[in-house]
Design a protein around this motif. Structure first.
Motif, PDB file in Angstrom:
ATOM      1  N   TRP A 254       6.830  -2.489   7.967  1.00 23.33           N
ATOM      2  CA  TRP A 254       6.750  -1.556   9.093  1.00 23.33           C
ATOM      3  C   TRP A 254       7.083  -2.231  10.422  1.00 23.33           C
ATOM      4  CZ3 TRP A 254       7.238   3.384   9.271  1.00 23.33           C
ATOM      5  CH2 TRP A 254       6.942   4.125   8.124  1.00 23.33           C
ATOM      6  N   VAL A 255       6.797  -3.511  10.506  1.00 22.86           N
ATOM      7  CA  VAL A 255       7.224  -4.262  11.694  1.00 22.86           C
ATOM      8  C   VAL A 255       8.752  -4.320  11.700  1.00 22.86           C
ATOM      9  CG1 VAL A 255       7.208  -6.541  12.780  1.00 22.86           C
ATOM     10  CG2 VAL A 255       5.089  -5.593  11.851  1.00 22.86           C
TER      11      VAL A 255
ATOM     12  N   GLU B  66      -0.357  -8.488   5.051  1.00 21.33           N
ATOM     13  CA  GLU B  66      -1.650  -9.077   4.680  1.00 21.33           C
ATOM     14  C   GLU B  66      -1.705  -9.436   3.195  1.00 21.33           C
ATOM     15  OE1 GLU B  66      -4.718  -6.124   5.468  1.00 21.33           O
ATOM     16  OE2 GLU B  66      -4.267  -5.133   3.571  1.00 21.33           O
TER      17      GLU B  66
ATOM     18  N   LYS C  98       0.837  -1.210   0.000  1.00 25.68           N
ATOM     19  CA  LYS C  98       0.000   0.000   0.000  1.00 25.68           C
ATOM     20  C   LYS C  98       0.868   1.255   0.000  1.00 25.68           C
ATOM     21  CE  LYS C  98      -3.795  -2.118   2.654  1.00 25.68           C
ATOM     22  NZ  LYS C  98      -4.477  -2.080   3.970  1.00 25.68           N
TER      23      LYS C  98
ATOM     24  N   LEU D 126       2.488   2.658   2.317  1.00 29.48           N
ATOM     25  CA  LEU D 126       2.179   3.519   3.453  1.00 29.48           C
ATOM     26  C   LEU D 126       3.465   4.135   3.980  1.00 29.48           C
ATOM     27  CD1 LEU D 126      -0.345   1.241   5.376  1.00 29.48           C
ATOM     28  CD2 LEU D 126      -0.774   2.899   3.566  1.00 29.48           C
ATOM     29  N   ARG D 127       3.442   5.416   4.203  1.00 30.42           N
ATOM     30  CA  ARG D 127       4.657   6.097   4.676  1.00 30.42           C
ATOM     31  C   ARG D 127       4.570   6.513   6.127  1.00 30.42           C
ATOM     32  NH1 ARG D 127       8.179   7.803   0.235  1.00 30.42           N
ATOM     33  NH2 ARG D 127       9.013   9.544   1.427  1.00 30.42           N
ATOM     34  N   ASN D 128       3.408   6.272   6.761  1.00 28.02           N
ATOM     35  CA  ASN D 128       3.237   6.731   8.135  1.00 28.02           C
ATOM     36  C   ASN D 128       3.062   5.612   9.147  1.00 28.02           C
ATOM     37  OD1 ASN D 128       3.221   9.736   8.564  1.00 28.02           O
ATOM     38  ND2 ASN D 128       1.970   9.593   6.713  1.00 28.02           N
ATOM     39  N   GLY D 129       3.436   4.407   8.778  1.00 26.33           N
ATOM     40  CA  GLY D 129       3.305   3.310   9.723  1.00 26.33           C
ATOM     41  C   GLY D 129       2.467   2.194   9.150  1.00 26.33           C
ATOM     42  N   PRO D 130       2.382   1.085   9.905  1.00 26.16           N
ATOM     43  CA  PRO D 130       1.727  -0.115   9.387  1.00 26.16           C
ATOM     44  C   PRO D 130       0.217   0.038   9.300  1.00 26.16           C
ATOM     45  CG  PRO D 130       2.243  -0.378  11.702  1.00 26.16           C
ATOM     46  CD  PRO D 130       2.828   0.924  11.290  1.00 26.16           C
ATOM     47  N   CYS D 131      -0.401  -0.717   8.420  1.00 22.29           N
ATOM     48  CA  CYS D 131      -1.863  -0.762   8.381  1.00 22.29           C
ATOM     49  C   CYS D 131      -2.357  -1.714   9.458  1.00 22.29           C
ATOM     50  CB  CYS D 131      -2.364  -1.176   6.995  1.00 22.29           C
ATOM     51  SG  CYS D 131      -2.226  -2.944   6.628  1.00 22.29           S
ATOM     52  N   GLY D 132      -3.642  -1.856   9.561  1.00 24.73           N
ATOM     53  CA  GLY D 132      -4.213  -2.697  10.615  1.00 24.73           C
ATOM     54  C   GLY D 132      -4.347  -4.146  10.213  1.00 24.73           C
ATOM     55  N   GLY D 133      -3.795  -4.493   9.065  1.00 20.75           N
ATOM     56  CA  GLY D 133      -3.956  -5.861   8.582  1.00 20.75           C
ATOM     57  C   GLY D 133      -2.776  -6.763   8.870  1.00 20.75           C
ATOM     58  N   VAL D 134      -1.800  -6.242   9.628  1.00 18.07           N
ATOM     59  CA  VAL D 134      -0.619  -7.057   9.950  1.00 18.07           C
ATOM     60  C   VAL D 134      -1.059  -8.254  10.789  1.00 18.07           C
ATOM     61  CG1 VAL D 134       1.687  -7.024  10.936  1.00 18.07           C
ATOM     62  CG2 VAL D 134       0.704  -4.915  10.050  1.00 18.07           C
ATOM     63  N   SER D 135      -0.612  -9.442  10.411  1.00 14.84           N
ATOM     64  CA  SER D 135      -1.043 -10.638  11.133  1.00 14.84           C
ATOM     65  C   SER D 135      -0.391 -10.681  12.509  1.00 14.84           C
ATOM     66  CB  SER D 135      -0.684 -11.886  10.336  1.00 14.84           C
ATOM     67  OG  SER D 135       0.701 -12.139  10.463  1.00 14.84           O
TER      68      SER D 135
END
Lengths: 345, 179
Positions: free
Chosen positions: B115-116, B106, B89, B91-100
């Motif tokens: 991001w992790v 995801e 995605k 994303l430049r501001n941190g992980p999304c909420g779909g990280v397992s």
């Protein structure tokens, strides 16, 4: 800090959700998943079920990357039905031009709340071959919206007159790694302008409390209304679906055992009981400013959940919302969760 | 425009960098902008063939090390030297909420969320608060350009910020009417 409006968003007069935040009252929001077809009545019907019971209802934005009636049209329909909408806006399908245009449009038709999120990747939806946009992410979009409202500026620097006046919301998933960063990520959204935040489904209260302790340590619960996400699991099929097909939902073993431990015709009732118990426990946790009830295709269960959890609307009589009989199958053939998994993305 | 990970033909793929964060934080000190670098950057920009060669070299090095996508606006110094543009995605501001729960992406369940990885690397080096800075939306005209040249020319200064001030980038207004 604001030149016009009531200075806190939520529309010129301040919406119900905005007032709940200002008054420090326990807030209740729910979710309306728009239909696939051009069916305005589907939105109206769901809105009537929720009217009076909730402070506001999210209208999801092509949830799970499936094409649906837009959150903008859905919000207009809900508004006309007397339910305050929270228009969800994801970064998946529009670039910064489209996003800012939709946000301005929302303000122009009086949509008092917007919820800004990144959105599911198209690979999870019904058009897996689509181009993912992701021109910016949720944090940048929250910041953009705040700049539009409080400074009257588009990203281009051009001025905006009159300024929009919505309340700005965001989402967070307390259960997703990196665990030590999740509260700070919410802090980042709050610094960018989020005034309320809805969380992913809370099934694991201990882990939620652990996250919330970090949130409180950072003082974030005083700067942002935190609405804990809840919802009833209606069937074992729905349980499997949210555990395996929807990224980011954590259902701990004890909850799974409870649902599997009852006869199949009682799973829905047990799911409701778990949901009600969860809401009751959440109400007692310091820092929880409200609940966000996600019952996709099962909106008629929302009044019953709220009633049994002691959140019946002393606020206002519910004109239409008759609590649904317990444990009945929902009218729609889908499992409980696919429509709204746009939480915390 | 986005370069895809070889063989996937799909979305950007989260990648664990092949060098340690510590080495990169050290190297960064060597690459910090100064007058010599600014002169070099200016010279490269006025010599298109040299600029292309330089940019290809950058792409080669950063592609191998970080799965760099050549967005031209490098966020690496603020992300534990794990490239956020390798997130599907972006994303430049941190992980999304779909990280397992075990930290996997995801979209690519066999890959760790970048991001992790970024958080672990930054935290290890005491740089985790970098990740709380706001990353502004990028300028998509810079894809394929050299981020080192942009950095030495001072164009990256407003990419991220710890202040939560207004969006103020009138320079991207095309018709000279900033307000």
């Amino acid at each position: 800090m604001r030149a016009e409006g009531n200075g806190r968003g939520g529309g010129p007069e301040g919406g119900r959700l905005s007032r709940a935040i200002a008054d420090g009252r326990f807030a209740v929001t729910a979710e309306i998943g728009p239909p696939r077809g051009a069916d305005a009545e589907a939105i109206r019907r769901k809105a009537r079920l929720l009217a009076g019971w909730v402070d506001a209802a999210n209208i999801t934005d092509n949830q799970s990357a499936h094409v649906r009636l837009s959150s903008f049209a859905g919000s207009v329909l809900a508004l006309a039905e007397g339910v305050e909408p929270v228009m969800q806006v994801t970064c998946r399908d529009r670039n910064r031009i489209g996003l800012q245009s939709d946000l301005v449009s929302a303000a122009a038709v009086g949509i008092p709340n917007v919820l800004l999120l990144t959105g599911d990747h198209p690979c999870f939806g019904d058009h897996a071959d689509a181009k993912p946009v992701f021109d910016m992410d949720s944090v940048a979009l929250v910041w953009t919206a705040r700049s539009m409202r409080d400074h009257g500026r588009l990203l281009s620097g051009r001025s905006l007159e009159p300024r929009p006046d919505w309340l700005i919301g965001a989402v967070e998933n307390p259960f997703s790694p990196p665990e030590r960063f999740r509260a700070r990520r919410l802090g980042k959204k709050i610094a960018a302008g989020a005034q309320f935040a809805q969380t992913q489904f809370v099934f694991d209260i201990e882990r939620f409390e652990h996250w919330l302790a970090q949130v409180r340590d950072l003082g974030l619960d005083r700067r942002c209304k935190i609405l804990a996400g809840v919802g009833p699991v209606r069937s074992l099929r729905a349980l499997d679906y949210i555990r395996t097909q929807v990224p980011g939902i954590h259902v701990p073993e004890p909850v799974v055992r409870r649902l599997r431990g009852v006869p199949s015709d009682r799973v829905a009732a047990e799911g409701m009981r778990i949901c009600v118990e969860t809401v009751k426990r959440l109400k007692e946790i310091p820092g929880v400013g409200g609940v966000h009830v996600m019952a996709f295709g099962y909106e008629r269960a929302v009044p019953e959940i709220l009633e049994r959890a002691g959140l019946a609307p002393h606020r206002q009589p519910a004109p239409m919302g008759q609590p649904a009989p317990m444990g009945q199958p929902a009218p729609m053939g889908q499992p409980a969760s696919p429509e709204g998994s746009g939480r915390a993305r | 425009m986005t370069r895809r990970a070889p063989g996937t033909g799909q979305w950007p793929k989260p990648t664990v960098p092949s060098t340690s964060a510590r080495a990169m934080y050290r190297l960064h000190r060597v690459l910090e902008p100064n007058r010599a670098y600014a002169r070099l950057a200016g010279w490269l920009e006025s010599h298109p063939r040299a600029y292309r060669a330089f940019t290809r070299a950058e792409e080669e090095v950063k592609g191998r090390t970080f799965n760099c996508q050549m967005c031209g606006q490098c966020a690496l110094p603020a992300t534990g030297y794990a490239c956020p543009m390798s997130c599907p995605k972006q994303l430049r501001n941190g992980p999304c909420g779909g990280v397992s729960p075990d930290g996997m992406c995801e979209v690519y369940p066999d890959e760790r969320c970048v991001w992790v990885v970024a958080y672990e690397r930054a935290e290890q080096e005491g740089h985790d608060s970098d990740l709380t800075m706001l990353q502004r939306p990028i300028d998509h005209r810079q894809w394929g350009r050299s981020s080192w040249v942009n950095y030495w020319q001072g164009r990256d200064e407003r990419l991220w910020t710890s202040d939560d001030g207004p969006a103020s980038s009138p320079r991207v207004c095309a018709d000279g009417d900033p307000v």
